[in-house]
Design a protein around this motif. Sequence first.
Motif, short mmCIF file in Angstrom:
data_model
loop_
_atom_site.label_atom_id
_atom_site.label_comp_id
_atom_site.label_asym_id
_atom_site.label_seq_id
_atom_site.Cartn_x
_atom_site.Cartn_y
_atom_site.Cartn_z
N VAL A 170 34.99 49.29 36.03
CA VAL A 170 36.04 48.83 36.93
C VAL A 170 36.71 47.60 36.32
O VAL A 170 36.04 46.72 35.79
N GLU A 171 38.03 47.58 36.39
CA GLU A 171 38.76 46.38 35.97
C GLU A 171 38.15 45.16 36.66
O GLU A 171 37.94 45.18 37.88
N PRO A 172 37.83 44.10 35.92
CA PRO A 172 37.19 42.94 36.55
C PRO A 172 38.00 42.39 37.73
O PRO A 172 39.23 42.34 37.68
N PHE A 173 37.29 42.00 38.78
CA PHE A 173 37.95 41.40 39.94
C PHE A 173 38.54 40.05 39.58
O PHE A 173 38.14 39.40 38.61
N TRP A 174 39.51 39.59 40.39
CA TRP A 174 40.01 38.23 40.30
C TRP A 174 40.21 37.73 41.71
O TRP A 174 40.33 38.52 42.65
N TYR A 175 40.25 36.41 41.90
CA TYR A 175 40.13 35.86 43.25
C TYR A 175 41.30 35.02 43.72
O TYR A 175 41.29 34.53 44.86
N THR A 176 42.33 34.82 42.90
CA THR A 176 43.52 34.10 43.35
C THR A 176 44.77 34.86 42.93
O THR A 176 44.73 35.68 42.00
N ASP A 177 45.89 34.58 43.60
CA ASP A 177 47.14 35.21 43.21
C ASP A 177 47.62 34.67 41.86
O ASP A 177 48.30 35.37 41.11
N GLU A 178 47.25 33.42 41.54
CA GLU A 178 47.57 32.86 40.23
C GLU A 178 46.57 33.41 39.21
O GLU A 178 45.37 33.46 39.47
N ARG A 179 47.07 33.76 38.03
CA ARG A 179 46.22 34.41 37.03
C ARG A 179 46.41 33.74 35.67
O ARG A 179 47.50 33.79 35.09
N PRO A 180 45.37 33.11 35.15
CA PRO A 180 45.47 32.59 33.78
C PRO A 180 45.63 33.74 32.79
O PRO A 180 45.28 34.89 33.07
N GLU A 181 46.14 33.42 31.63
CA GLU A 181 46.38 34.44 30.61
C GLU A 181 45.10 35.17 30.22
O GLU A 181 45.11 36.34 29.86
N SER A 182 43.97 34.47 30.36
CA SER A 182 42.70 35.07 29.96
C SER A 182 42.34 36.29 30.80
O SER A 182 41.60 37.17 30.33
#
Length: 244
Positions: A170-182
Amino acid sequence: MRVMTLRRRIALLTVIGVLCAGTIAVVAGVLGGATGTGSAGVADSTAGSAATGSPADGSAVVAFYGDSYTRGTGASSRAARWSTIVCAERGWTEVNPSTNGLGFVNNRANLPGPDLVDQVIKAQPDIVISTMGLNDNFVMPGRADDVRAAIDTDFTELKKALPHTRFIIVEPFWYTDERPESVERIIGWVRDAAVAIDADYIPGASHWMDGHPEWKAADNLHPNDVGYREIAVRMDAELAKLGL
């Protein structure tokens, strides 16, 4: 449709749970990735390790390889986390050693017991579902080479030890609408590693929480029960596309 069926079942179980239990205490956890620590954030403190059923009944054994978002940190109980909802819907036996703050590299040296890869292999599962990768953003870009190598190493090791197991990455989850390039870099490495071991791949999961602060627990990092139900519905739909 399966998605609507699961949503209706979850809604019904929620109503029943509220009527029976009265008040549910939501225990807030932390990602742990930024600080190098991870706390038990699920009301049932055993939620990160135990199987929820017995494979003796002939059900598929499904092992989860993930961090706090798969451990269920922020949920009111083990039953409220998305992995357990999905397994209950399908009659799967769940093995979930997912750990707060863990990444392919991040906090790996701090594990008090066996590595998650070893725990997944020991379970001899029919299916492995990996969601790992969120916490590695906290060691980027300084350890980019290490992260990329660790992703390849972990998936290769799992595939070698479990040649007959079905892998769903599964594509890794993320937790904010802002997304660092990493975030996109790690997603790409995970996707490439999934292809290399001939695994199924579920895209888009890093956006599943976008625009819904009301789905967050009190720590404003992890999903609450509503958030985990929404993740379960999305995951259910993606698994159905894969024939599961």
